[in-house]
Design a protein around this motif. Structure first.
Motif, PDB file in Angstrom:
ATOM      1  N   ASP A 112       0.880  -1.082  -0.021  1.00 42.80           N
ATOM      2  CA  ASP A 112       0.108  -0.166  -0.105  1.00 42.80           C
ATOM      3  C   ASP A 112       0.847   1.097   0.024  1.00 42.80           C
ATOM      4  O   ASP A 112       0.063   2.005  -0.604  1.00 42.80           O
ATOM      5  N   GLU A 113       2.120   1.320   1.005  1.00 41.41           N
ATOM      6  CA  GLU A 113       3.094   2.843   0.721  1.00 41.41           C
ATOM      7  C   GLU A 113       4.372   1.736   0.544  1.00 41.41           C
ATOM      8  O   GLU A 113       4.517   1.300   0.917  1.00 41.41           O
ATOM      9  N   LEU A 114       5.027   3.315   0.414  1.00 39.21           N
ATOM     10  CA  LEU A 114       6.587   3.106   0.078  1.00 39.21           C
ATOM     11  C   LEU A 114       6.983   4.220   0.748  1.00 39.21           C
ATOM     12  O   LEU A 114       7.190   5.570   0.587  1.00 39.21           O
ATOM     13  N   MET A 115       7.933   4.198   1.783  1.00 43.26           N
ATOM     14  CA  MET A 115       8.847   5.060   2.134  1.00 43.26           C
ATOM     15  C   MET A 115      10.662   5.155   1.481  1.00 43.26           C
ATOM     16  O   MET A 115      11.218   4.128   1.986  1.00 43.26           O
ATOM     17  N   PHE A 116      10.645   6.872   1.071  1.00 44.36           N
ATOM     18  CA  PHE A 116      12.294   6.529   0.913  1.00 44.36           C
ATOM     19  C   PHE A 116      13.285   7.268   1.813  1.00 44.36           C
ATOM     20  O   PHE A 116      12.526   8.262   2.191  1.00 44.36           O
ATOM     21  N   SER A 117      14.212   6.972   2.512  1.00 35.67           N
ATOM     22  CA  SER A 117      14.748   7.830   3.399  1.00 35.67           C
ATOM     23  C   SER A 117      15.942   8.281   2.562  1.00 35.67           C
ATOM     24  O   SER A 117      16.741   7.576   2.031  1.00 35.67           O
ATOM     25  N   THR A 118      16.548   9.870   1.890  1.00 39.82           N
ATOM     26  CA  THR A 118      17.806   9.644   0.892  1.00 39.82           C
ATOM     27  C   THR A 118      17.858  11.432   1.982  1.00 39.82           C
ATOM     28  O   THR A 118      17.684  12.022   3.141  1.00 39.82           O
ATOM     29  N   GLY A 119      19.166  11.633   1.242  1.00 39.51           N
ATOM     30  CA  GLY A 119      19.772  12.460   2.360  1.00 39.51           C
ATOM     31  C   GLY A 119      21.176  12.370   2.023  1.00 39.51           C
ATOM     32  O   GLY A 119      22.022  11.977   1.301  1.00 39.51           O
ATOM     33  N   THR A 120      22.228  13.372   2.495  1.00 41.74           N
ATOM     34  CA  THR A 120      23.667  14.094   2.382  1.00 41.74           C
ATOM     35  C   THR A 120      24.643  12.382   2.886  1.00 41.74           C
ATOM     36  O   THR A 120      25.302  12.077   1.659  1.00 41.74           O
ATOM     37  N   PHE A 121      23.771  12.060   3.604  1.00 38.72           N
ATOM     38  CA  PHE A 121      24.664  10.343   4.497  1.00 38.72           C
ATOM     39  C   PHE A 121      24.080   9.377   3.334  1.00 38.72           C
ATOM     40  O   PHE A 121      25.263   8.610   3.263  1.00 38.72           O
ATOM     41  N   HIS A 122      23.367   9.355   2.862  1.00 35.35           N
ATOM     42  CA  HIS A 122      22.688   8.347   1.554  1.00 35.35           C
ATOM     43  C   HIS A 122      23.324   8.755   0.663  1.00 35.35           C
ATOM     44  O   HIS A 122      23.635   7.259  -0.122  1.00 35.35           O
ATOM     45  N   GLN A 123      23.762   9.562   0.365  1.00 39.66           N
ATOM     46  CA  GLN A 123      24.600  10.098  -1.191  1.00 39.66           C
ATOM     47  C   GLN A 123      25.564   9.441  -1.176  1.00 39.66           C
ATOM     48  O   GLN A 123      26.396   9.033  -2.276  1.00 39.66           O
ATOM     49  N   GLU A 124      26.604   8.764  -0.184  1.00 39.62           N
ATOM     50  CA  GLU A 124      27.647   8.182  -0.917  1.00 39.62           C
ATOM     51  C   GLU A 124      27.748   7.202  -0.875  1.00 39.62           C
ATOM     52  O   GLU A 124      28.111   6.375  -1.556  1.00 39.62           O
ATOM     53  N   PHE A 125      25.963   6.349  -1.250  1.00 39.55           N
ATOM     54  CA  PHE A 125      25.870   5.018  -0.975  1.00 39.55           C
ATOM     55  C   PHE A 125      24.453   4.563  -2.003  1.00 39.55           C
ATOM     56  O   PHE A 125      25.068   3.707  -3.051  1.00 39.55           O
ATOM     57  N   VAL A 126      23.990   5.741  -1.813  1.00 43.20           N
ATOM     58  CA  VAL A 126      22.867   4.672  -3.027  1.00 43.20           C
ATOM     59  C   VAL A 126      22.596   6.730  -3.758  1.00 43.20           C
ATOM     60  O   VAL A 126      21.867   7.907  -2.818  1.00 43.20           O
ATOM     61  N   PRO A 127      22.259   6.677  -5.086  1.00 42.78           N
ATOM     62  CA  PRO A 127      22.586   8.064  -5.738  1.00 42.78           C
ATOM     63  C   PRO A 127      21.483   8.681  -5.175  1.00 42.78           C
ATOM     64  O   PRO A 127      19.980   7.470  -5.319  1.00 42.78           O
ATOM     65  N   VAL A 128      20.419   9.850  -5.789  1.00 46.37           N
ATOM     66  CA  VAL A 128      19.560  10.437  -5.505  1.00 46.37           C
ATOM     67  C   VAL A 128      18.895  10.164  -6.649  1.00 46.37           C
ATOM     68  O   VAL A 128      17.182  10.024  -6.746  1.00 46.37           O
ATOM     69  N   GLY A 129      19.444   9.905  -7.439  1.00 49.94           N
ATOM     70  CA  GLY A 129      18.643   9.329  -9.285  1.00 49.94           C
ATOM     71  C   GLY A 129      17.426   7.703  -9.190  1.00 49.94           C
ATOM     72  O   GLY A 129      16.740   8.044  -9.265  1.00 49.94           O
ATOM     73  N   ARG A 130      18.157   7.296  -7.861  1.00 47.62           N
ATOM     74  CA  ARG A 130      17.727   5.789  -7.891  1.00 47.62           C
ATOM     75  C   ARG A 130      16.353   6.398  -6.782  1.00 47.62           C
ATOM     76  O   ARG A 130      15.149   5.336  -7.120  1.00 47.62           O
ATOM     77  N   VAL A 131      16.400   7.318  -6.044  1.00 49.86           N
ATOM     78  CA  VAL A 131      14.876   7.686  -4.746  1.00 49.86           C
ATOM     79  C   VAL A 131      14.268   7.912  -6.070  1.00 49.86           C
ATOM     80  O   VAL A 131      12.719   7.473  -5.884  1.00 49.86           O
ATOM     81  N   VAL A 132      14.913   9.287  -7.095  1.00 44.29           N
ATOM     82  CA  VAL A 132      13.702   9.300  -7.762  1.00 44.29           C
ATOM     83  C   VAL A 132      13.015   7.972  -9.053  1.00 44.29           C
ATOM     84  O   VAL A 132      11.713   8.470  -9.202  1.00 44.29           O
ATOM     85  N   HIS A 133      14.230   7.189  -9.070  1.00 39.66           N
ATOM     86  CA  HIS A 133      13.424   6.227 -10.403  1.00 39.66           C
ATOM     87  C   HIS A 133      12.478   5.594  -9.281  1.00 39.66           C
ATOM     88  O   HIS A 133      11.246   4.575  -9.493  1.00 39.66           O
ATOM     89  N   GLY A 134      12.935   5.587  -8.288  1.00 40.33           N
ATOM     90  CA  GLY A 134      11.907   4.277  -7.467  1.00 40.33           C
ATOM     91  C   GLY A 134      10.418   5.033  -7.402  1.00 40.33           C
ATOM     92  O   GLY A 134       9.407   4.586  -7.112  1.00 40.33           O
ATOM     93  N   ALA A 135      10.575   6.123  -6.545  1.00 49.77           N
ATOM     94  CA  ALA A 135       9.089   6.914  -6.261  1.00 49.77           C
ATOM     95  C   ALA A 135       8.473   7.016  -7.549  1.00 49.77           C
ATOM     96  O   ALA A 135       7.498   6.845  -7.424  1.00 49.77           O
ATOM     97  N   ARG A 136       9.056   7.529  -8.901  1.00 52.08           N
ATOM     98  CA  ARG A 136       8.484   7.419 -10.314  1.00 52.08           C
ATOM     99  C   ARG A 136       8.014   6.077 -10.132  1.00 52.08           C
ATOM    100  O   ARG A 136       7.051   5.735 -10.182  1.00 52.08           O
ATOM    101  N   ALA A 137       8.055   4.921 -10.327  1.00 48.65           N
ATOM    102  CA  ALA A 137       8.109   3.594 -10.075  1.00 48.65           C
ATOM    103  C   ALA A 137       6.849   3.438  -9.428  1.00 48.65           C
ATOM    104  O   ALA A 137       5.396   2.817 -10.035  1.00 48.65           O
ATOM    105  N   ALA A 138       6.561   3.553  -8.590  1.00 48.06           N
ATOM    106  CA  ALA A 138       5.521   3.619  -7.260  1.00 48.06           C
ATOM    107  C   ALA A 138       4.614   4.609  -7.471  1.00 48.06           C
ATOM    108  O   ALA A 138       3.929   3.764  -7.173  1.00 48.06           O
ATOM    109  N   VAL A 139       4.315   5.299  -7.728  1.00 50.94           N
ATOM    110  CA  VAL A 139       3.396   6.720  -7.962  1.00 50.94           C
ATOM    111  C   VAL A 139       3.488   5.857  -9.148  1.00 50.94           C
ATOM    112  O   VAL A 139       1.444   5.703  -9.738  1.00 50.94           O
ATOM    113  N   ARG A 140       4.192   5.537 -10.530  1.00 56.48           N
ATOM    114  CA  ARG A 140       2.825   4.917 -11.711  1.00 56.48           C
ATOM    115  C   ARG A 140       2.240   3.267 -11.124  1.00 56.48           C
ATOM    116  O   ARG A 140       0.893   3.662 -12.103  1.00 56.48           O
ATOM    117  N   ALA A 141       2.607   3.026 -10.482  1.00 56.81           N
ATOM    118  CA  ALA A 141       1.798   1.627  -9.746  1.00 56.81           C
ATOM    119  C   ALA A 141       1.016   1.993  -8.781  1.00 56.81           C
ATOM    120  O   ALA A 141       0.297   1.629  -8.241  1.00 56.81           O
TER     121      ALA A 141
END
Length: 345
Positions: A112-141
């Motif tokens: 039903d719901e998906l939550m992403f955690s991101t920010g400065t400390f995350h960026q070293e490991f997970v580029p923000v572009g991946r959050v964008v891809h994931g959020a768009r996919a979740a909204v489309r679904a």
């Protein structure tokens, strides 16, 4: 214990693809501690015997490291009649196709719901572009989605970039975006200095009022401890523990736990309210460290042994009032329909 929990948050694992400084659960690629899939399934079944539980949250660490097992667990929770939420850093959304593939499986399972955690400390490991891809996919679904962006004076990344890139998704109403204080790790594992003067100047400290999530959300850790909290300090403060579900079913642990004045006090008045109560007996008392959030305030209060002793010695004078207010709030509470809680709830 008289408690009407509405959310069961399951910290599936401490493992994570990221190793963010000040991570509240000490997660990382080499972190140990994972709930087995059979135990998680059993917890879902046990939760059906707690009639007030409405939502199951799968978090971590990084819950998406469970792979297909996460899909099966979401499906199981959905079949049992629970609303479902998963929390992630978005590492799996390397491009639009990868994001759509993972989201399609979870949407089909009933997420039903998906939550992403991101920010400065995350960026070293997970580029923000991946959050964008994931959020768009979740909204489309059609999955209600929230992105929580860490915030502190040391942040070099904020929500503005995401607001620009995800404007259409935000306008659709299926995506929410929030800036939340990145809290100093209560377990002392963080190394970078963290301050929040910029946030304090922009919107002030958010420490007043009761903490509605105390005992409304209950969490099971990878060590199978049951905690009366969803937020950042949950494992580091003994006063938030309810008991162990390692050898006993969840409903039995809830039933047999003694009624706890501290937990009721935190729910009704919050740490700032308890600090005001302490000040009746120690004039001039204020929360140590000038905390900027209710989670940081909770840590500051419970780490102040003198304040806790004063509160414990005198809470009997208002115990009946506390119990009455807590009971009334428990019965009146309605679970929000959209993702509005902390990133770890």
């Amino acid at each position: 214990m008289f408690v009407r929990p509405r959310v069961l948050s399951i910290l599936t694992t401490r493992r994570c693809t990221a190793r963010c400084d000040h991570c509240c659960v000490g997660a990382g690629p080499r972190a140990t501690g994972t709930l087995t899939v059979p135990r998680i399934r059993a917890l879902l079944d046990e939760a059906t015997s707690v009639p007030t539980i409405e939502r199951i949250v799968f978090t971590g660490g990084e819950a998406f490291l469970l792979g297909d097992d996460l899909v099966a667990l979401v499906a199981r929770a959905h079949t049992l009649g629970f609303a479902t939420r998963a929390i992630t850093n978005g590492f799996w959304a390397s491009d639009a196709k990868a994001a759509d593939r993972r989201i399609a499986a979870l949407a089909g399972a009933g997420l039903d719901e998906l939550m992403f955690s991101t920010g400065t400390f995350h960026q070293e490991f997970v580029p923000v572009g991946r959050v964008v891809h994931g959020a768009r996919a979740a909204v489309r679904a059609g999955i209600a989605t929230r992105i929580s962006v860490e915030e502190c004076d040391q942040s070099a990344f904020g929500a503005e970039q995401l607001r620009a890139e995800l404007r259409d998704e935000l306008e659709s109403g299926k995506l929410a975006l929030s800036s939340d204080p990145w809290i100093v790790d209560a377990g002392g594992r963080g190394t970078a200095p963290l301050t929040h003067e910029r946030l304090r100047g922009a919107r002030g400290a958010d420490v007043d009022g009761g903490c509605v999530t105390i005992m409304t959300t209950i969490s099971v850790t990878p060590d199978q401890e049951l905690i009366a909290c969803c937020g950042f300090p949950l494992e580091e403060l003994p006063g938030l523990r309810i008991g162990s579900v390692a050898d006993r079913p969840l409903p039995d642990v809830l039933r047999d736990a003694p009624n706890d004045a501290l937990k009721m006090f935190l729910h009704v008045a919050g740490p700032a309210g308890i600090a005001e109560f302490v000040a009746r007996y120690e004039p001039g008392y204020t929360l140590p460290g000038n905390p900027v959030s209710i989670c940081a305030a909770c840590v500051a209060l419970q780490r102040d042994s003198r304040a806790m002793r004063i509160a414990a010695e005198n809470v009997g004078a208002i115990a009946a009032e506390l119990a009455a207010r807590f009971t009334a709030q428990q019965y009146a509470f309605r679970l929000p329909a959209t993702p509005t809680q902390h990133a770890h709830s």
